[in-house]
Motif scaffolding. Structure first.
Motif, PDB file in Angstrom:
ATOM      1  N   THR A 119      15.837  77.613 -60.145  1.00  0.00           N
ATOM      2  CA  THR A 119      14.720  77.935 -61.044  1.00  0.00           C
ATOM      3  C   THR A 119      13.774  76.749 -61.165  1.00  0.00           C
ATOM      4  O   THR A 119      12.545  76.912 -61.202  1.00  0.00           O
ATOM      5  CB  THR A 119      15.260  78.350 -62.422  1.00  0.00           C
ATOM      6  N   TYR A 154       9.548  76.209 -60.701  1.00  0.00           N
ATOM      7  CA  TYR A 154       8.685  75.696 -61.766  1.00  0.00           C
ATOM      8  C   TYR A 154       8.000  74.386 -61.392  1.00  0.00           C
ATOM      9  O   TYR A 154       7.041  73.980 -62.053  1.00  0.00           O
ATOM     10  CB  TYR A 154       9.493  75.514 -63.056  1.00  0.00           C
ATOM     11  N   THR A 172       7.493  86.166 -60.176  1.00  0.00           N
ATOM     12  CA  THR A 172       6.602  87.322 -60.122  1.00  0.00           C
ATOM     13  C   THR A 172       5.202  87.026 -60.648  1.00  0.00           C
ATOM     14  O   THR A 172       4.249  87.747 -60.327  1.00  0.00           O
ATOM     15  CB  THR A 172       7.195  88.497 -60.929  1.00  0.00           C
ATOM     16  N   SER A 173       5.046  85.970 -61.437  1.00  0.00           N
ATOM     17  CA  SER A 173       3.747  85.721 -62.074  1.00  0.00           C
ATOM     18  C   SER A 173       2.915  84.654 -61.374  1.00  0.00           C
ATOM     19  O   SER A 173       1.691  84.633 -61.517  1.00  0.00           O
ATOM     20  CB  SER A 173       3.952  85.305 -63.536  1.00  0.00           C
ATOM     21  N   THR A 205       9.803  73.294 -70.780  1.00  0.00           N
ATOM     22  CA  THR A 205      10.763  74.387 -70.596  1.00  0.00           C
ATOM     23  C   THR A 205      12.145  73.873 -70.994  1.00  0.00           C
ATOM     24  O   THR A 205      12.381  72.657 -71.076  1.00  0.00           O
ATOM     25  CB  THR A 205      10.817  74.856 -69.125  1.00  0.00           C
ATOM     26  N   GLU A 259      10.580  85.585 -63.939  1.00  0.00           N
ATOM     27  CA  GLU A 259       9.256  85.527 -64.561  1.00  0.00           C
ATOM     28  C   GLU A 259       8.314  84.643 -63.755  1.00  0.00           C
ATOM     29  O   GLU A 259       7.177  85.014 -63.462  1.00  0.00           O
ATOM     30  CB  GLU A 259       9.404  84.994 -65.989  1.00  0.00           C
ATOM     31  N   ARG A 260       8.798  83.474 -63.354  1.00  0.00           N
ATOM     32  CA  ARG A 260       7.962  82.558 -62.583  1.00  0.00           C
ATOM     33  C   ARG A 260       7.679  83.123 -61.189  1.00  0.00           C
ATOM     34  O   ARG A 260       6.546  83.039 -60.686  1.00  0.00           O
ATOM     35  CB  ARG A 260       8.676  81.208 -62.455  1.00  0.00           C
ATOM     36  N   ASP A 293      16.317  84.741 -65.840  1.00  0.00           N
ATOM     37  CA  ASP A 293      15.124  85.405 -66.370  1.00  0.00           C
ATOM     38  C   ASP A 293      13.877  84.566 -66.094  1.00  0.00           C
ATOM     39  O   ASP A 293      12.810  85.104 -65.734  1.00  0.00           O
ATOM     40  CB  ASP A 293      15.266  85.627 -67.882  1.00  0.00           C
ATOM     41  N   MET A 294      14.007  83.263 -66.265  1.00  0.00           N
ATOM     42  CA  MET A 294      12.879  82.377 -66.007  1.00  0.00           C
ATOM     43  C   MET A 294      12.524  82.359 -64.518  1.00  0.00           C
ATOM     44  O   MET A 294      11.347  82.293 -64.147  1.00  0.00           O
ATOM     45  CB  MET A 294      13.201  80.966 -66.496  1.00  0.00           C
TER      46      MET A 294
END
Length: 412
Positions: free
Chosen positions: A358, A362, A288-289, A371, A285-286, A281-282
């Protein structure tokens, strides 16, 4: 094989998820800060549990979300291994949740040992307060001076003298040893060096306040002391316990260990899958943002393909783990050894892979506790050692495959 959720499992899964969303997830960041404030550094004698943890446990117990791992309708919630598996995955999204529901290692494994193998007196003295969450416990197996991947190497001795057992030896990576509520350890050691190699060892219950028990230090795991539980090194120096503190009897250590490690590995692996889902999920989120070079990170450097591969890897690991749970329920842990070894090999690897990818997205934020990624990485790497090195699992799988092939050849 049918891995669909039973009505009972679906009900508990929904309630556990709601409890995590409403009460645990909002507290997690504060829990880490409080834990660092109360438990900074290696001085485990001053460690304490943040007060809100006890409040959350009381709420979970009142809600009937307690001892979900134990397949007993009176002492637990009566869930089978397969029914509990998705609930363990749900808990795995949170590093704190298993403790809140009294479903955390090593206590679950010790409770299973006492539930399946303990005497009535042992259950009354040790199992009941564990089930209530009034005390914590330790499991002492690994030793620093031998290759503990082969458990038959254990050198700690448990010697009969009169109406007592005398324990001498050194154990380390004994999880839970630093907890302020830890009251006893289950210790595995050598009772008869001349017996068959899987009948040489036994397990005894050792209260931690017994004379001769010396806790020397807590060991940092990848730089973290994992307070308030900790992973300790402990010396047993002529420690004496009554004869009735042995579990089952002399030589039963490996039999008990197999019974303990089977269902417990399902719990570990499903929690690892839940942690992998959180990391994925992270990743999304990362990806796409965040924008780099005019595009979302997900569209750069093959990240879309990595996302697809990670999705497939998690789903494969989940199905393999559910299959192992199904086998344990059908034929027992001893007969499901290949399936158990398979998930011990695969699930932590998948978690480590997802977390690593992931962390790449980040960047610097993944290296600190802004995180949960450093903690998730530590969980993944620790599981790949604590549950036995990958090479041992591969050897077990290969051995069972060769044996099955030989049996097929003999039948022709």
């Amino acid at each position: 094989m049918d891995f669909s959720l039973s009505d009972n499992s679906r009900d508990y899964l929904s309630r556990v998820q709601d409890f995590i969303d409403q009460h645990i997830a909002p507290y997690e960041s504060n829990y880490r800060k409080e834990n660092q404030r109360f438990n900074a550094g290696p001085n485990w004698r001053e460690w304490q549990v943040p007060p809100h943890v006890a409040e959350l446990k009381a709420m979970a117990k009142k809600a009937g979300l307690w001892n979900l791992f134990l397949p007993d309708a009176e002492l637990g919630q009566g869930l089978s291994t397969l029914e509990y598996a998705p609930i363990a995955e749900c808990m795995g999204h949170s590093l704190l949740a298993p403790e809140i529901f009294n479903c955390n290692a090593p206590d679950t494994g010790n409770m299973e040992v006492l539930y399946h193998f303990g005497s009535a007196a042992q259950k009354a003295r040790w199992l009941e307060p564990l089930l209530e969450g009034d005390i914590r416990s330790v499991f002492c197996m690994t030793e620093p001076d031998v290759a503990s991947s082969d458990a038959t190497n254990m050198q700690t001795t448990i010697t009969a003298q009169g109406d007592e057992w005398v324990i001498n030896g050194r154990k380390w990576w004994s999880t839970g040893l630093g907890h302020p509520d830890a009251k006893f350890a289950i210790v595995m050691g050598l009772t008869d060096e001349d017996a068959d190699k899987h009948r040489r060892h036994s397990m005894v219950i050792v209260p931690l306040d017994t004379a001769g028990v010396h806790i020397e230090r807590m060991l940092p795991a990848l730089g973290e002391y994992d307070a308030p539980y900790g992973h300790g090194e402990v010396v047993f120096d002529d420690v004496r316990v009554p004869k009735d503190h042995i579990i089952v009897g002399p030589g039963a250590g490996f039999k008990i260990a197999q019974g303990r490690l089977g269902p417990g590995r399902i719990h570990h692996c499903m929690r690892a899958i839940g942690a992998a889902e959180r990391a994925l999920d992270m990743f999304i989120e990362r990806g796409t943002s965040r924008i780099a070079f005019g595009q979302p990170l997900l569209k750069l450097g093959g990240n879309t393909e990595r996302l697809a591969d990670l999705r497939v890897a998690i789903d494969q690991a989940r199905l393999l783990t559910l299959h192992a749970a199904w086998q344990i329920d059908k034929v027992g842990a001893m007969q499901a050894i290949k399936a158990i070894s398979s998930i011990k090999l695969v699930a932590p690897q998948v978690l480590q892979r997802v977390v690593d990818e992931t962390m790449q997205l980040y960047g610097g934020a993944a290296m600190c506790h802004d995180t949960p990624l450093p903690d998730l990485l530590a969980v993944a790497k620790s599981l790949r050692i604590a549950d036995g090195p990958d090479a041992v699992h591969r050897a077990t799988i290969a051995k069972t495959e060769v044996r099955a092939w030989q049996e097929r050849m003999n039948e022709r």
